[in-house]
Design a protein around this motif. Sequence first.
Motif, PDB file in Angstrom:
ATOM      1  N   LEU A  58     -94.707  30.509 125.858  1.00 26.93           N
ATOM      2  CA  LEU A  58     -94.190  31.464 124.876  1.00 26.93           C
ATOM      3  C   LEU A  58     -94.863  31.340 123.515  1.00 26.93           C
ATOM      4  O   LEU A  58     -95.028  32.335 122.814  1.00 26.93           O
ATOM      5  CB  LEU A  58     -92.664  31.315 124.740  1.00 26.93           C
ATOM      6  CG  LEU A  58     -91.868  31.784 125.958  1.00 26.93           C
ATOM      7  CD1 LEU A  58     -90.410  31.417 125.816  1.00 26.93           C
ATOM      8  CD2 LEU A  58     -92.043  33.283 126.170  1.00 26.93           C
ATOM      9  N   SER A 103     -85.531  31.895 127.098  1.00 25.07           N
ATOM     10  CA  SER A 103     -86.728  31.180 127.529  1.00 25.07           C
ATOM     11  C   SER A 103     -86.430  30.315 128.746  1.00 25.07           C
ATOM     12  O   SER A 103     -87.342  29.752 129.338  1.00 25.07           O
ATOM     13  CB  SER A 103     -87.266  30.310 126.391  1.00 25.07           C
ATOM     14  OG  SER A 103     -86.326  29.308 126.068  1.00 25.07           O
ATOM     15  N   VAL A 109     -92.593  34.883 132.339  1.00 26.56           N
ATOM     16  CA  VAL A 109     -91.947  34.158 131.242  1.00 26.56           C
ATOM     17  C   VAL A 109     -91.884  35.040 129.996  1.00 26.56           C
ATOM     18  O   VAL A 109     -90.837  35.140 129.341  1.00 26.56           O
ATOM     19  CB  VAL A 109     -92.702  32.834 130.945  1.00 26.56           C
ATOM     20  CG1 VAL A 109     -92.220  32.203 129.649  1.00 26.56           C
ATOM     21  CG2 VAL A 109     -92.540  31.859 132.102  1.00 26.56           C
ATOM     22  N   ARG A 110     -92.990  35.691 129.681  1.00 28.46           N
ATOM     23  CA  ARG A 110     -93.008  36.560 128.500  1.00 28.46           C
ATOM     24  C   ARG A 110     -92.066  37.750 128.680  1.00 28.46           C
ATOM     25  O   ARG A 110     -91.358  38.134 127.746  1.00 28.46           O
ATOM     26  CB  ARG A 110     -94.429  37.042 128.231  1.00 28.46           C
ATOM     27  CG  ARG A 110     -95.334  35.967 127.664  1.00 28.46           C
ATOM     28  CD  ARG A 110     -96.717  36.501 127.429  1.00 28.46           C
ATOM     29  NE  ARG A 110     -97.574  35.531 126.765  1.00 28.46           N
ATOM     30  CZ  ARG A 110     -98.848  35.747 126.493  1.00 28.46           C
ATOM     31  NH1 ARG A 110     -99.424  36.892 126.825  1.00 28.46           N
ATOM     32  NH2 ARG A 110     -99.558  34.817 125.891  1.00 28.46           N
ATOM     33  N   SER A 111     -92.036  38.308 129.862  1.00 29.76           N
ATOM     34  CA  SER A 111     -91.174  39.457 130.132  1.00 29.76           C
ATOM     35  C   SER A 111     -89.706  39.074 129.998  1.00 29.76           C
ATOM     36  O   SER A 111     -88.905  39.831 129.421  1.00 29.76           O
ATOM     37  CB  SER A 111     -91.457  39.989 131.534  1.00 29.76           C
ATOM     38  OG  SER A 111     -90.553  40.992 131.877  1.00 29.76           O
ATOM     39  N   ARG A 112     -89.328  37.923 130.523  1.00 33.87           N
ATOM     40  CA  ARG A 112     -87.933  37.478 130.423  1.00 33.87           C
ATOM     41  C   ARG A 112     -87.541  37.280 128.961  1.00 33.87           C
ATOM     42  O   ARG A 112     -86.432  37.627 128.550  1.00 33.87           O
ATOM     43  CB  ARG A 112     -87.732  36.194 131.224  1.00 33.87           C
ATOM     44  CG  ARG A 112     -86.300  35.714 131.233  1.00 33.87           C
ATOM     45  CD  ARG A 112     -86.106  34.583 132.231  1.00 33.87           C
ATOM     46  NE  ARG A 112     -84.779  34.052 132.190  1.00 33.87           N
ATOM     47  CZ  ARG A 112     -83.724  34.591 132.792  1.00 33.87           C
ATOM     48  NH1 ARG A 112     -83.858  35.701 133.465  1.00 33.87           N
ATOM     49  NH2 ARG A 112     -82.536  34.040 132.695  1.00 33.87           N
ATOM     50  N   GLN A 113     -88.456  36.739 128.169  1.00 34.99           N
ATOM     51  CA  GLN A 113     -88.187  36.536 126.737  1.00 34.99           C
ATOM     52  C   GLN A 113     -87.985  37.879 126.034  1.00 34.99           C
ATOM     53  O   GLN A 113     -87.065  38.032 125.240  1.00 34.99           O
ATOM     54  CB  GLN A 113     -89.346  35.757 126.096  1.00 34.99           C
ATOM     55  CG  GLN A 113     -89.184  35.532 124.606  1.00 34.99           C
ATOM     56  CD  GLN A 113     -88.031  34.604 124.272  1.00 34.99           C
ATOM     57  OE1 GLN A 113     -87.770  33.665 125.006  1.00 34.99           O
ATOM     58  NE2 GLN A 113     -87.350  34.868 123.185  1.00 34.99           N
ATOM     59  N   GLU A 114     -88.828  38.841 126.361  1.00 37.54           N
ATOM     60  CA  GLU A 114     -88.729  40.165 125.727  1.00 37.54           C
ATOM     61  C   GLU A 114     -87.464  40.912 126.167  1.00 37.54           C
ATOM     62  O   GLU A 114     -86.773  41.510 125.347  1.00 37.54           O
ATOM     63  CB  GLU A 114     -89.962  41.011 126.063  1.00 37.54           C
ATOM     64  CG  GLU A 114     -91.231  40.531 125.402  1.00 37.54           C
ATOM     65  CD  GLU A 114     -92.473  41.244 125.934  1.00 37.54           C
ATOM     66  OE1 GLU A 114     -92.312  42.259 126.661  1.00 37.54           O
ATOM     67  OE2 GLU A 114     -93.578  40.785 125.643  1.00 37.54           O
ATOM     68  N   ARG A 168     -92.546  26.328 129.927  1.00 37.39           N
ATOM     69  CA  ARG A 168     -92.133  27.689 129.552  1.00 37.39           C
ATOM     70  C   ARG A 168     -92.263  27.882 128.045  1.00 37.39           C
ATOM     71  O   ARG A 168     -92.733  28.920 127.573  1.00 37.39           O
ATOM     72  CB  ARG A 168     -90.693  27.948 129.985  1.00 37.39           C
ATOM     73  CG  ARG A 168     -90.475  27.867 131.479  1.00 37.39           C
ATOM     74  CD  ARG A 168     -89.015  28.064 131.829  1.00 37.39           C
ATOM     75  NE  ARG A 168     -88.633  29.463 131.771  1.00 37.39           N
ATOM     76  CZ  ARG A 168     -88.838  30.334 132.737  1.00 37.39           C
ATOM     77  NH1 ARG A 168     -89.426  29.949 133.852  1.00 37.39           N
ATOM     78  NH2 ARG A 168     -88.474  31.582 132.608  1.00 37.39           N
ATOM     79  N   ASP A 169     -91.847  26.868 127.283  1.00 41.46           N
ATOM     80  CA  ASP A 169     -91.949  26.947 125.821  1.00 41.46           C
ATOM     81  C   ASP A 169     -93.409  27.036 125.374  1.00 41.46           C
ATOM     82  O   ASP A 169     -93.740  27.782 124.451  1.00 41.46           O
ATOM     83  CB  ASP A 169     -91.270  25.738 125.175  1.00 41.46           C
ATOM     84  CG  ASP A 169     -89.769  25.712 125.427  1.00 41.46           C
ATOM     85  OD1 ASP A 169     -89.182  26.792 125.704  1.00 41.46           O
ATOM     86  OD2 ASP A 169     -89.179  24.619 125.370  1.00 41.46           O
ATOM     87  N   SER A 192    -100.965  31.849 122.206  1.00 47.87           N
ATOM     88  CA  SER A 192    -101.482  33.177 121.905  1.00 47.87           C
ATOM     89  C   SER A 192    -102.687  33.447 122.793  1.00 47.87           C
ATOM     90  O   SER A 192    -103.377  32.534 123.231  1.00 47.87           O
ATOM     91  CB  SER A 192    -101.872  33.280 120.428  1.00 47.87           C
ATOM     92  OG  SER A 192    -102.870  32.323 120.127  1.00 47.87           O
TER      93      SER A 192
END
Length: 143
Positions: free
Chosen positions: A19, A52, A42-47, A15-16, A22
């Motif tokens: 994130l 994370s 994963v990106r959506s949950r971070q945003e 997951r890390d 790029s």
Amino acid sequence: MMSWRRGQAYAQHLRDRVLVASGTLGEVAERLGVSKAYVSRVRSRQERLGQSSPGAQRNHVLPRLQAVREPLLAQVALAPEQTLAQLCQWVRAEHGIEVGVTTMGKAIKRAGLTRKKRLCTPPSKNAPMSRRPARTGRASKLR
């Protein structure tokens, strides 16, 4: 694709890596060996949440017959020859819980019981019941 087992989240280090990577969803997914949907989640949950870590597993529903487990086991002990359909009728009449035979079967299995019925016919003897078929082909020569 990375190996994943149903009901378990991917490792935190993956997951890390998602994130910090790029690129587009497709590029990151291909580079890390995961699906585009996983990268997106994963990106959506971070945003959305600033987290994370994976979310809590949600499907922790108690079995429908858990509340009547002991009376059900007592009923099975009292009348072990009842079918699953009869047990469903008993639970509906006694406890007001309507379940299908599949749910009842799972509850019985979860309790460690089996629903194997006795055979209606007596067991066969160890001797074969019919003669062996005749051999085909040439008969062997006797000397």
